[in-house]
Design a protein around this motif. Structure first.
Motif, mmCIF file in Angstrom:
data_model
loop_
_atom_site.group_PDB
_atom_site.id
_atom_site.type_symbol
_atom_site.label_atom_id
_atom_site.label_comp_id
_atom_site.label_asym_id
_atom_site.label_seq_id
_atom_site.Cartn_x
_atom_site.Cartn_y
_atom_site.Cartn_z
ATOM 1 N N GLU A 129 -4.114 -42.606 -15.683
ATOM 2 C CA GLU A 129 -3.249 -42.374 -17.014
ATOM 3 C C GLU A 129 -1.794 -42.760 -16.652
ATOM 4 N N ASN A 163 -1.101 -42.003 -21.896
ATOM 5 C CA ASN A 163 -0.940 -40.628 -21.978
ATOM 6 C C ASN A 163 0.400 -40.509 -22.799
ATOM 7 N N GLU A 164 0.300 -40.181 -23.968
ATOM 8 C CA GLU A 164 1.252 -39.752 -25.014
ATOM 9 C C GLU A 164 2.076 -38.490 -24.690
ATOM 10 N N ARG A 165 1.418 -37.505 -23.789
ATOM 11 C CA ARG A 165 1.979 -36.184 -23.825
ATOM 12 C C ARG A 165 2.728 -35.856 -22.497
ATOM 13 N N TYR A 168 6.529 -34.027 -21.112
ATOM 14 C CA TYR A 168 7.457 -33.367 -22.031
ATOM 15 C C TYR A 168 6.877 -31.981 -21.699
ATOM 16 N N TRP A 378 -1.660 -32.285 -18.858
ATOM 17 C CA TRP A 378 -2.263 -32.881 -20.074
ATOM 18 C C TRP A 378 -2.794 -34.081 -19.628
ATOM 19 N N ASP A 379 -4.258 -34.118 -20.226
ATOM 20 C CA ASP A 379 -4.802 -35.475 -20.178
ATOM 21 C C ASP A 379 -4.604 -36.341 -21.427
ATOM 22 N N SER A 380 -5.262 -37.353 -21.593
ATOM 23 C CA SER A 380 -5.068 -38.404 -22.405
ATOM 24 C C SER A 380 -5.629 -38.010 -23.843
ATOM 25 N N SER A 381 -6.498 -37.110 -23.815
ATOM 26 C CA SER A 381 -7.059 -36.678 -25.184
ATOM 27 C C SER A 381 -6.011 -35.444 -25.723
ATOM 28 N N LEU A 382 -4.902 -35.231 -25.131
ATOM 29 C CA LEU A 382 -3.928 -34.499 -25.352
ATOM 30 C C LEU A 382 -4.628 -32.876 -25.398
ATOM 31 N N SER A 383 -5.490 -32.823 -24.400
ATOM 32 C CA SER A 383 -5.967 -31.625 -23.963
ATOM 33 C C SER A 383 -5.584 -31.090 -22.628
#
Length: 400
Positions: A129, A163-165, A168, A378-383
């Motif tokens: 990621e 990974n967008e999360r 943060y 956090w992983d790429s599925s935002l979970s």
């Protein structure tokens, strides 16, 4: 950017073609590691173990326990198991490719892990990621970084995503999970159980991770996460821990920030148990090897845990080879040998220090430790998934 190596090969089953009966333990270990076996398994394998495995199998270490489970006065023993050679070779090849590529050295990469193969099913692959936030901060495009990572190396597939999360932090992440800043310490008998709430005295709380022993000594100690003390080192600070009744449970004697563990010696009137506390009955009597945790992950098995905040939960194992770059305000980023399991419902503030375990025998009184849980990632599925150092990662300390 990403490094390649076209000479990686793993053929652990070729050990059957060698004259192991005349080898010393040291020479056999060197031969096994040269063919690709994990050192944690190779150091315990004997010529008799190799002879006892068929040509399409290799012997590995399953884990360690006491000759009489739960009785530290008995001999520490190593349990071994024969596994399919093609499965093991595929896993070890992927791990070697992960190591050779050194993708974690790319500043914007936040997670790298080998996902183990399914027995008789999908092959192992490497999952990567790239954190969009970190790429933006370095004035790069996360998609371009992903595009620069090879899709395959040495026959191993590499799945790279943005990974967008990760990177943060919410305000909730910064809140302590308990407050005991003014402690009126009491001293009387108490018991430390895996899964019970513990308090630091600095405004945070966590969970006791289980009874451990140093080397061959039978003096019980207990373990939890280092980050609950926010970077304090036990050799330079007076680090203590308390229970919910303000009883002083013990004092820190050893630990490490990056492996995120702290071992405590109990006070003279405090006993340490290996029985999980809180609504369920489970005795932690040993610990699994990294190789075998990957077997369990490949089979889609689930671990169990008992934590202060979320209580008893179970979740599916994902890998025993995780690298996580960012762990937030807790300090000591860039962690390797991380077990990842479950999802966001399995862990919350206050569960840090809990142990993840998997049943070894047919009864509740034989369960082996898998990892010391440190947090969620956090992983790429935002979970979220739970992460923590595998129990093979603590030098000289054994669960039981």
């Amino acid at each position: 950017m990403a490094r390649t190596n076209d000479d990686i090969d793993v053929k652990v089953d070729e050990i059957h073609q060698k004259r192991t009966s005349s080898m010393s333990r040291r020479r056999l270990m060197q031969a096994l590691t040269g063919l690709g076996m994990t050192v944690g398994s190779a150091v315990y394998i004997t010529p008799e173990d190799v002879k006892g495995a068929s040509a399409d199998q290799v012997p590995i270490v399953k884990g360690h326990t006491f000759a009489e489970p739960g009785d530290p006065t008995t001999e520490r023993v190593t349990v071994k198991e024969n596994v399919p050679a093609d499965w093991y070779n595929n896993l070890k090849r992927a791990e070697r490719v992960q190591e050779a590529l050194k993708l974690e050295e790319i500043d914007e990469v936040s997670l790298v892990e080998t996902r183990p193969p399914e027995p008789g099913g999908e092959n192992a692959y490497i999952y990567v990621e790239v954190a969009e936030k970190l790429a933006t901060e370095s004035k790069k495009n996360a998609g371009d970084i992903v595009g620069g990572i090879p899709e395959r190396s040495n026959g191993i597939e590499i799945e790279a995503v943005v990974n967008e999360r990760v990177g943060y932090e919410s305000e909730d992440d910064q809140e302590s999970s308990g407050s005991k800043n003014e402690i009126d310490v009491e001293s009387h008998s108490a018991t430390v159980n895996p899964g019970q709430a513990i308090y630091t005295g600095n405004g945070t709380s966590g969970t006791a991770g289980g009874r451990v022993y140093y080397d061959s000594h039978d003096y019980p100690r207990f373990i939890t996460c280092h980050h609950l003390w926010h970077g304090e080192e036990p050799d330079r600070n007076n680090v203590d821990v308390y229970d919910s009744s303000n009883v002083d449970l013990g004092y820190a004697i050893n630990g490490d920030c990056k492996s995120d563990y702290l071992v405590f010696a109990p006070e003279s009137d405090v006993s340490v148990s290996n029985r999980v506390s809180g609504g369920i009955i489970a005795d932690i009597t040993g610990e699994y090897s990294q190789d075998y945790v990957n077997i369990l992950a490949g089979e889609g098995e689930s671990v169990e845990k008992q934590g202060k905040t979320t209580g008893y939960t179970t979740g599916e194992l994902h890998t025993a080879n995780g690298y996580v770059a960012f762990v937030g305000f807790e300090g000591c980023d860039d962690r390797s040998d991380q077990v990842r399991w479950g999802d966001g419902s399995d862990f919350d503030d206050g569960d840090s220090g809990s142990v993840a375990w998997y049943q070894w025998g047919d009864d509740y009184d034989e369960n082996w430790a898998v990892s010391l849980n440190a947090g969620t990632y956090w992983d790429s599925s935002l979970s979220l998934t739970v992460f923590g150092s595998g129990t093979w990662h603590f030098p000289n300390y054994s669960w039981g």
